[in-house]
Design a protein around this motif. Structure first.
Motif, PDB file in Angstrom:
ATOM      1  N   GLY A  65      57.410  37.581  35.600  1.00 37.92           N
ATOM      2  CA  GLY A  65      58.496  37.939  35.234  1.00 37.92           C
ATOM      3  C   GLY A  65      59.209  38.120  34.050  1.00 37.92           C
ATOM      4  N   MET A  66      59.620  39.006  33.501  1.00 38.94           N
ATOM      5  CA  MET A  66      60.539  38.897  32.218  1.00 38.94           C
ATOM      6  C   MET A  66      61.612  40.249  32.028  1.00 38.94           C
ATOM      7  N   ASP A  67      62.626  39.954  31.492  1.00 36.54           N
ATOM      8  CA  ASP A  67      63.534  41.125  31.581  1.00 36.54           C
ATOM      9  C   ASP A  67      63.415  41.943  30.312  1.00 36.54           C
ATOM     10  N   LYS A  68      63.474  41.443  29.186  1.00 33.03           N
ATOM     11  CA  LYS A  68      63.467  42.426  27.859  1.00 33.03           C
ATOM     12  C   LYS A  68      61.806  42.379  27.704  1.00 33.03           C
ATOM     13  N   PRO A  69      61.425  43.349  27.815  1.00 33.67           N
ATOM     14  CA  PRO A  69      59.605  43.510  27.583  1.00 33.67           C
ATOM     15  C   PRO A  69      59.383  43.421  26.287  1.00 33.67           C
ATOM     16  N   LYS A  70      58.394  42.637  26.000  1.00 32.74           N
ATOM     17  CA  LYS A  70      57.612  42.253  24.842  1.00 32.74           C
ATOM     18  C   LYS A  70      56.135  42.695  25.287  1.00 32.74           C
ATOM     19  N   ASP A  71      55.485  42.950  24.031  1.00 32.50           N
ATOM     20  CA  ASP A  71      54.096  43.084  24.103  1.00 32.50           C
ATOM     21  C   ASP A  71      53.089  41.871  24.797  1.00 32.50           C
ATOM     22  N   MET A  72      52.459  42.308  25.989  1.00 34.24           N
ATOM     23  CA  MET A  72      51.769  41.183  26.632  1.00 34.24           C
ATOM     24  C   MET A  72      50.448  41.885  26.893  1.00 34.24           C
ATOM     25  N   HIS A  73      49.584  41.187  26.548  1.00 36.43           N
ATOM     26  CA  HIS A  73      48.148  41.692  26.570  1.00 36.43           C
ATOM     27  C   HIS A  73      47.218  41.062  27.842  1.00 36.43           C
ATOM     28  N   GLY A  74      46.097  41.332  28.057  1.00 35.37           N
ATOM     29  CA  GLY A  74      45.429  40.809  29.087  1.00 35.37           C
ATOM     30  C   GLY A  74      45.435  41.520  30.350  1.00 35.37           C
ATOM     31  N   LEU A  75      44.608  40.929  31.292  1.00 37.66           N
ATOM     32  CA  LEU A  75      44.396  41.692  32.455  1.00 37.66           C
ATOM     33  C   LEU A  75      45.138  40.757  33.562  1.00 37.66           C
ATOM     34  N   ASN A  76      45.461  41.518  34.691  1.00 40.09           N
ATOM     35  CA  ASN A  76      46.144  40.637  35.896  1.00 40.09           C
ATOM     36  C   ASN A  76      45.486  40.006  36.674  1.00 40.09           C
ATOM     37  N   ILE A  77      44.043  40.026  36.616  1.00 37.30           N
ATOM     38  CA  ILE A  77      43.258  39.267  37.177  1.00 37.30           C
ATOM     39  C   ILE A  77      42.528  38.590  36.181  1.00 37.30           C
ATOM     40  N   PHE A  78      42.324  37.349  36.196  1.00 37.32           N
ATOM     41  CA  PHE A  78      41.641  36.332  35.080  1.00 37.32           C
ATOM     42  C   PHE A  78      40.958  35.262  35.785  1.00 37.32           C
ATOM     43  N   THR A  79      40.022  34.643  35.015  1.00 36.88           N
ATOM     44  CA  THR A  79      39.218  33.506  35.525  1.00 36.88           C
ATOM     45  C   THR A  79      39.588  32.477  34.411  1.00 36.88           C
ATOM     46  N   LEU A  80      39.362  31.164  34.621  1.00 35.35           N
ATOM     47  CA  LEU A  80      39.391  30.081  33.800  1.00 35.35           C
ATOM     48  C   LEU A  80      38.056  29.567  33.469  1.00 35.35           C
ATOM     49  N   LYS A  81      37.986  29.173  32.340  1.00 30.11           N
ATOM     50  CA  LYS A  81      36.397  28.849  31.925  1.00 30.11           C
ATOM     51  C   LYS A  81      35.816  27.887  32.935  1.00 30.11           C
ATOM     52  N   SER A  82      36.481  26.791  33.267  1.00 28.17           N
ATOM     53  CA  SER A  82      35.850  25.527  33.859  1.00 28.17           C
ATOM     54  C   SER A  82      35.710  26.074  35.422  1.00 28.17           C
ATOM     55  N   PHE A  83      36.398  27.166  35.781  1.00 31.71           N
ATOM     56  CA  PHE A  83      36.009  27.581  37.234  1.00 31.71           C
ATOM     57  C   PHE A  83      34.951  28.823  37.380  1.00 31.71           C
ATOM     58  N   SER A  84      34.700  29.186  36.098  1.00 27.47           N
ATOM     59  CA  SER A  84      33.724  30.522  36.049  1.00 27.47           C
ATOM     60  C   SER A  84      32.684  30.085  36.807  1.00 27.47           C
TER      61      SER A  84
END
Ligand code: SAM
Length: 236
Positions: A122-141
């Motif tokens: 969540g955030m109220d005042k939008p700012k640029d946020m990049h990336g996907l809403n599904i992600f992996t972490l390196k050590s779990f990949s």
């Protein structure tokens, strides 16, 4: 006001957070208890039992909104049972922008294995946020479980997860907060990424564990990170 910066402070976060100044926090990154283990005479608790927690979360999210800077972000870990309970309460105070899914690639479970975790963003005042809403972490990949050293808390999150959220939403010298600190994962991620932190934890044993974990981590840091100076006068 007690100086909460760069310490794990023992106490009920709902009391302590009231002492955090308005508009002072860049990101809140946290993993609250799920309250799902409550039983009645040995019987499993029901979804509706969560309603008893509604006033607690209303008061907490009111404080989140108050302490966050106008472009501040909240990352709130939850699961398939707590998400429908938390979402409407959360969105009353802070605009929910997305439900992030951490794909863990492997996990336990009989009725389809549990291989993902949800995070309310969540955030109220939008700012640029990049990336996907599904992600992996390196050590779990690869399906391997990241340990981050010894497991010190039953619901310990990987440092990498909180590190990602810090890097996505803040810059060096910023201030992040975890009101449910457990073993101090957010604090470690903050130190690693040169951010300042405010962490609260109710149970003495986890305050001690987190504090020791932080000291151990600092002791093992490379000199470059070690030279990082805590930003003075963060609240000014
Ligand atoms: C799900 S765990 C967090 C684990 C943490 N993310 C980690 O990586 O170790 C939630 C923590 O919140 C603490 N807690 C529960 N109620 C609290 C409260 N009212 N104020 C502060 N801490 C609380 C619990 O003792 C527990 O350690």
């Amino acid at each position: 006001m007690k100086n909460f910066i760069n310490t794990i402070t023992q106490g009920d976060c709902l009391d302590l957070i009231k002492q955090v100044p308005d508009n002072s926090i860049n990101s809140i990154i946290t993993d609250p208890p799920y309250f799902l283990g409550v039983t009645h005479n040995g019987q499993k608790g029901e979804y509706s039992d969560l309603l008893i927690m509604k006033p607690f979360f209303q008061a907490l999210f009111y404080e989140f909104k108050r302490i966050l800077k106008s472009d501040g972000c909240v990352y709130l870990c939850c699961d398939f049972r707590t998400y429908p309970f938390l979402y409407p309460i959360f969105d009353e105070y802070i605009t929910m922008r997305n439900l992030l899914v951490w794909d863990k690639k492997s996990g336990p479970g009989n009725f389809y294995s549990f291989v993902h975790e949800f995070v309310i963003f969540g955030m109220d005042k939008p700012k640029d946020m990049h990336g996907l809403n599904i992600f992996t972490l390196k050590s779990f990949s690869s399906g391997a479980k990241a340990t981050n050293g010894e497991k010190l808390h039953p619901t310990q999150k990987p440092i990498e997860l909180f590190e990602k959220f810090i890097l996505d939403s803040t810059k060096e010298g910023d201030l992040v907060c975890d009101p449910f600190a457990g073993s101090g994962t957010l604090a470690i991620a903050a130190i690693k990424t040169k951010r300042n932190y405010i962490c609260f934890e109710l149970q003495d044993k986890y305050v001690k564990i987190a504090t020791e974990r932080i000291e151990l981590f600092k002791g093992n840091m490379n000199p470059k990170i070690d030279n990082f100076k805590i930003t003075p006068n963060l609240f000014n």
